[in-house]
Write an enzyme that holds these catalytic residues in place. Structure first.
Site, PDB file in Angstrom:
ATOM      1  N   ILE A  12      26.771  -3.415 -72.382  1.00 20.20           N
ATOM      2  CA  ILE A  12      28.114  -2.816 -72.369  1.00 20.20           C
ATOM      3  C   ILE A  12      28.344  -2.085 -71.040  1.00 20.20           C
ATOM      4  O   ILE A  12      29.427  -2.125 -70.459  1.00 20.20           O
ATOM      5  CB  ILE A  12      28.297  -1.874 -73.576  1.00 20.20           C
ATOM      6  CG1 ILE A  12      28.064  -2.642 -74.882  1.00 20.20           C
ATOM      7  CG2 ILE A  12      29.692  -1.255 -73.570  1.00 20.20           C
ATOM      8  CD1 ILE A  12      27.930  -1.770 -76.126  1.00 20.20           C
ATOM      9  N   SER A 124      28.477   4.882 -82.526  1.00 18.77           N
ATOM     10  CA  SER A 124      28.452   3.618 -83.258  1.00 18.77           C
ATOM     11  C   SER A 124      29.086   3.777 -84.632  1.00 18.77           C
ATOM     12  O   SER A 124      29.012   4.854 -85.247  1.00 18.77           O
ATOM     13  CB  SER A 124      26.992   3.194 -83.418  1.00 18.77           C
ATOM     14  OG  SER A 124      26.890   2.172 -84.368  1.00 18.77           O
ATOM     15  N   TYR A 148      17.739   5.061 -85.751  1.00 19.29           N
ATOM     16  CA  TYR A 148      18.693   4.779 -84.662  1.00 19.29           C
ATOM     17  C   TYR A 148      20.040   5.424 -84.971  1.00 19.29           C
ATOM     18  O   TYR A 148      20.619   6.126 -84.137  1.00 19.29           O
ATOM     19  CB  TYR A 148      18.862   3.262 -84.477  1.00 19.29           C
ATOM     20  CG  TYR A 148      20.080   2.924 -83.641  1.00 19.29           C
ATOM     21  CD1 TYR A 148      20.095   3.173 -82.278  1.00 19.29           C
ATOM     22  CD2 TYR A 148      21.246   2.396 -84.229  1.00 19.29           C
ATOM     23  CE1 TYR A 148      21.229   2.897 -81.505  1.00 19.29           C
ATOM     24  CE2 TYR A 148      22.374   2.115 -83.472  1.00 19.29           C
ATOM     25  CZ  TYR A 148      22.355   2.371 -82.113  1.00 19.29           C
ATOM     26  OH  TYR A 148      23.488   2.107 -81.368  1.00 19.29           O
ATOM     27  N   LYS A 152      22.421   8.682 -83.099  1.00 20.39           N
ATOM     28  CA  LYS A 152      23.842   8.701 -82.735  1.00 20.39           C
ATOM     29  C   LYS A 152      24.538   9.872 -83.441  1.00 20.39           C
ATOM     30  O   LYS A 152      25.335  10.595 -82.846  1.00 20.39           O
ATOM     31  CB  LYS A 152      24.520   7.372 -83.108  1.00 20.39           C
ATOM     32  CG  LYS A 152      24.013   6.184 -82.314  1.00 20.39           C
ATOM     33  CD  LYS A 152      24.291   6.362 -80.825  1.00 20.39           C
ATOM     34  CE  LYS A 152      23.728   5.258 -79.974  1.00 20.39           C
ATOM     35  NZ  LYS A 152      23.786   5.550 -78.534  1.00 20.39           N
TER      36      LYS A 152
HETATM   37  P1  NAD Z   1      21.540  -2.093 -73.700  1.00 18.05           P
HETATM   38  O1  NAD Z   1      20.149  -1.945 -74.203  1.00 18.05           O
HETATM   39  O2  NAD Z   1      21.928  -3.396 -73.092  1.00 18.05           O
HETATM   40  O3  NAD Z   1      21.869  -0.928 -72.654  1.00 18.05           O
HETATM   41  C1  NAD Z   1      21.279   0.346 -72.746  1.00 18.05           C
HETATM   42  C2  NAD Z   1      20.687   0.650 -71.390  1.00 18.05           C
HETATM   43  O4  NAD Z   1      20.087   1.952 -71.412  1.00 18.05           O
HETATM   44  C3  NAD Z   1      19.593  -0.330 -70.983  1.00 18.05           C
HETATM   45  O5  NAD Z   1      19.905  -0.840 -69.692  1.00 18.05           O
HETATM   46  C4  NAD Z   1      18.307   0.520 -70.947  1.00 18.05           C
HETATM   47  O6  NAD Z   1      17.423   0.083 -69.955  1.00 18.05           O
HETATM   48  C5  NAD Z   1      18.879   1.892 -70.666  1.00 18.05           C
HETATM   49  N1  NAD Z   1      18.074   3.041 -71.117  1.00 18.05           N
HETATM   50  C6  NAD Z   1      17.551   3.286 -72.341  1.00 18.05           C
HETATM   51  N2  NAD Z   1      16.934   4.477 -72.353  1.00 18.05           N
HETATM   52  C7  NAD Z   1      17.071   5.017 -71.116  1.00 18.05           C
HETATM   53  C8  NAD Z   1      16.666   6.233 -70.499  1.00 18.05           C
HETATM   54  N3  NAD Z   1      15.968   7.154 -71.179  1.00 18.05           N
HETATM   55  N4  NAD Z   1      16.985   6.457 -69.214  1.00 18.05           N
HETATM   56  C9  NAD Z   1      17.683   5.520 -68.490  1.00 18.05           C
HETATM   57  N5  NAD Z   1      18.103   4.358 -69.019  1.00 18.05           N
HETATM   58  C10 NAD Z   1      17.803   4.104 -70.328  1.00 18.05           C
HETATM   59  O7  NAD Z   1      22.530  -1.739 -74.905  1.00 18.05           O
HETATM   60  P2  NAD Z   1      24.104  -1.900 -75.030  1.00 18.05           P
HETATM   61  O8  NAD Z   1      24.369  -2.890 -76.097  1.00 18.05           O
HETATM   62  O9  NAD Z   1      24.715  -2.054 -73.709  1.00 18.05           O
HETATM   63  O10 NAD Z   1      24.468  -0.475 -75.642  1.00 18.05           O
HETATM   64  C11 NAD Z   1      24.873   0.608 -74.849  1.00 18.05           C
HETATM   65  C12 NAD Z   1      25.010   1.834 -75.736  1.00 18.05           C
HETATM   66  O11 NAD Z   1      25.945   1.558 -76.776  1.00 18.05           O
HETATM   67  C13 NAD Z   1      23.711   2.238 -76.418  1.00 18.05           C
HETATM   68  O12 NAD Z   1      23.656   3.653 -76.472  1.00 18.05           O
HETATM   69  C14 NAD Z   1      23.874   1.675 -77.804  1.00 18.05           C
HETATM   70  O13 NAD Z   1      23.134   2.389 -78.755  1.00 18.05           O
HETATM   71  C15 NAD Z   1      25.366   1.813 -78.042  1.00 18.05           C
HETATM   72  N6  NAD Z   1      25.914   0.877 -79.026  1.00 18.05           N
HETATM   73  C16 NAD Z   1      25.692  -0.455 -78.861  1.00 18.05           C
HETATM   74  C17 NAD Z   1      26.194  -1.352 -79.816  1.00 18.05           C
HETATM   75  C18 NAD Z   1      25.947  -2.833 -79.695  1.00 18.05           C
HETATM   76  O14 NAD Z   1      26.139  -3.540 -80.672  1.00 18.05           O
HETATM   77  N7  NAD Z   1      25.557  -3.362 -78.546  1.00 18.05           N
HETATM   78  C19 NAD Z   1      26.933  -0.869 -80.919  1.00 18.05           C
HETATM   79  C20 NAD Z   1      27.150   0.506 -81.023  1.00 18.05           C
HETATM   80  C21 NAD Z   1      26.630   1.375 -80.064  1.00 18.05           C
END
Ligand code: NAD
Ligand code: UDP
Length: 335
Positions: A12, A124, A148, A152
């Site tokens: 995202i 989320s 998880y 959130k």
């Molecule tokens: P993603 O895993 O592709 O992106 C998350 C990024 O955070 C990754 O690049 C990872 O390397 C980085 N990361 C994790 N911990 C870290 C830290 N301590 N320091 C620096 N970088 C760190 O996930 P996404 O799908 O792009 O999701 C982005 C956010 O949205 C997340 O917080 C996720 O929980 C939330 N979210 C995602 C969804 C979904 O379905 N994809 C739905 C609801 C919420």
């Protein structure tokens, strides 16, 4: 205006980086690359012709975060960084609580030292828990079913308390529904490691022949066709929602919560048939028992985002299916 995107190399985050750059904002990304590849940002640069500087580092480390603020002086933060695998969070709850909560608290500590007051947080729909009336409204009761989800929920709580203690802060909590799809160029997209857990990446790998069939988890739910219904949203619409949230946060203070969804539920079989029709490929599937922890239906009431952020999702299910497949075809092994 410069925006710090924590976790901005991820799925995202990289799409949001592109939207911000295309709209004239500057960015800097802090990502530890735990679940991403720097190639995503290289391609964002290629698509936009603008710079997407990446600092490889951990958002839970106060010194690292402070040094990013020192060097780039961001005016706002979008906080994507976090671990996101529900199943893994049940196996390794402490990793999830430590990573996801420390990252949120570290940002809250560092931001005011650099007079940075605006933060948009990736929350989320999972914080609504189970047994709710649909569609879900932001003022509905919350509760979670896995670690998880609780990270959130607790992050939302922390941000709400921090904003209450300092009324100059402006925090926007975005509750995402089910993001799918990819940028229409097919150059950036979702790159899960291993066998995907989520429906759309799994379907893409069936379509490409990497996996031989989809397992549909249950056809005995109280829904139109018996399979689970979700609110799928194109990742580019979601990315544009972040731009709207930043614009809102600049002119307000306190905490606001918004659902980012389309408000329309589709079943697993709707997704399969739309994917087949949009892309002219066959998705073989079998019906298997329900996946533990799944609920029958989940979709948003998205009117608050429409009224206050002036944002609504624009892209339909056909576009989501086409763009997901376009990315998969061009990048069969991800980045
Ligand atoms: P993603 O895993 O592709 O992106 C998350 C990024 O955070 C990754 O690049 C990872 O390397 C980085 N990361 C994790 N911990 C870290 C830290 N301590 N320091 C620096 N970088 C760190 O996930 P996404 O799908 O792009 O999701 C982005 C956010 O949205 C997340 O917080 C996720 O929980 C939330 N979210 C995602 C969804 C979904 O379905 N994809 C739905 C609801 C919420
Ligand atoms: N699903 C499925 N087979 C899969 C993956 C998911 O039938 O291989 C179903 C799942 O039961 C749910 C929907 O697809 O009804 C969306 O699941 P996903 O994991 O993508 O998102 P969730 O809503 O669970 O976060």
């Amino acid at each position: 205006m410069r925006v710090l995107l924590t976790g901005g190399a991820g799925y995202i985050g990289s799409h949001t980086a592109l939207v911000l750059l295309e709209n004239g904002l500057d960015i800097v990304v802090l990502d530890n690359l735990d679940n991403s590849n720097p190639e995503s940002l290289r391609r964002v640069e290629e698509l936009t012709g603008r710079q997407a500087p990446l600092i490889v580092g951990d958002c839970t480390d106060e010194k690292t975060v402070a040094s990013v603020f020192e060097q780039f002086r961001p005016d706002a933060v979008i906080h994507f960084a976090g671990l996101k695998a529900v199943g893994e969070s049940v196996q390794k709850p402490l990793n999830y609580y430590q990573n996801n909560l420390d990252a949120t608290m570290t940002l809250c500590r560092v931001m005011p030292k650099y007079d940075c007051r605006v933060l948009v947080f990736s929350s989320s729909a999972t914080v609504y828990g189970t047994n709710q009336k649909m569609p879900l409204r932001e003022d509905f009761p919350t509760g979670c079913t896995n670690p998880y989800g609780w990270t959130k929920w607790i992050s939302e709580r922390i941000l709400t308390d921090v904003a209450a203690a300092d009324p100059t802060r402006s925090f926007v909590l975005l509750r995402y529904f089910n993001p799918i799809g990819a940028h229409e160029s097919g150059r950036i997209g979702e790159d899960p490691s291993g066998i995907p857990n989520n429906l759309m990446p799994f379907i893409c790998q069936v379509a490409s022949g990497k996996l031989d069939h989809l397992r549909v988890f249950g056809n005995d739910y109280p829904t139109r066709d018996g399979t689970g219904e979700r609110d799928y949203i194109h990742v580019m619409d979601l990315a544009e929602g972040h731009l709207a949230a930043l614009n809102y946060a600049k002119h307000h203070s306190g905490v606001e919560i918004f659902n980012l969804g389309t408000g329309t539920p589709y079943s697993v079989l709707d997704i399969v048939s739309s994917f087949e029709k949009a892309n002219g490929v066959k998705i073989p599937y079998e019906i298997t028992p329900r996946r533990p922890g799944d609920i029958a239906v989940c979709y948003a009431d998205a009117t608050r985002a429409r009224d206050l952020l002036h944002w609504t999702a624009q892209r339909d299910l056909t576009a989501m299916c086409k763009d997901a497949w376009n990315w998969q075809k061009q990048n069969p092994n991800g980045y």
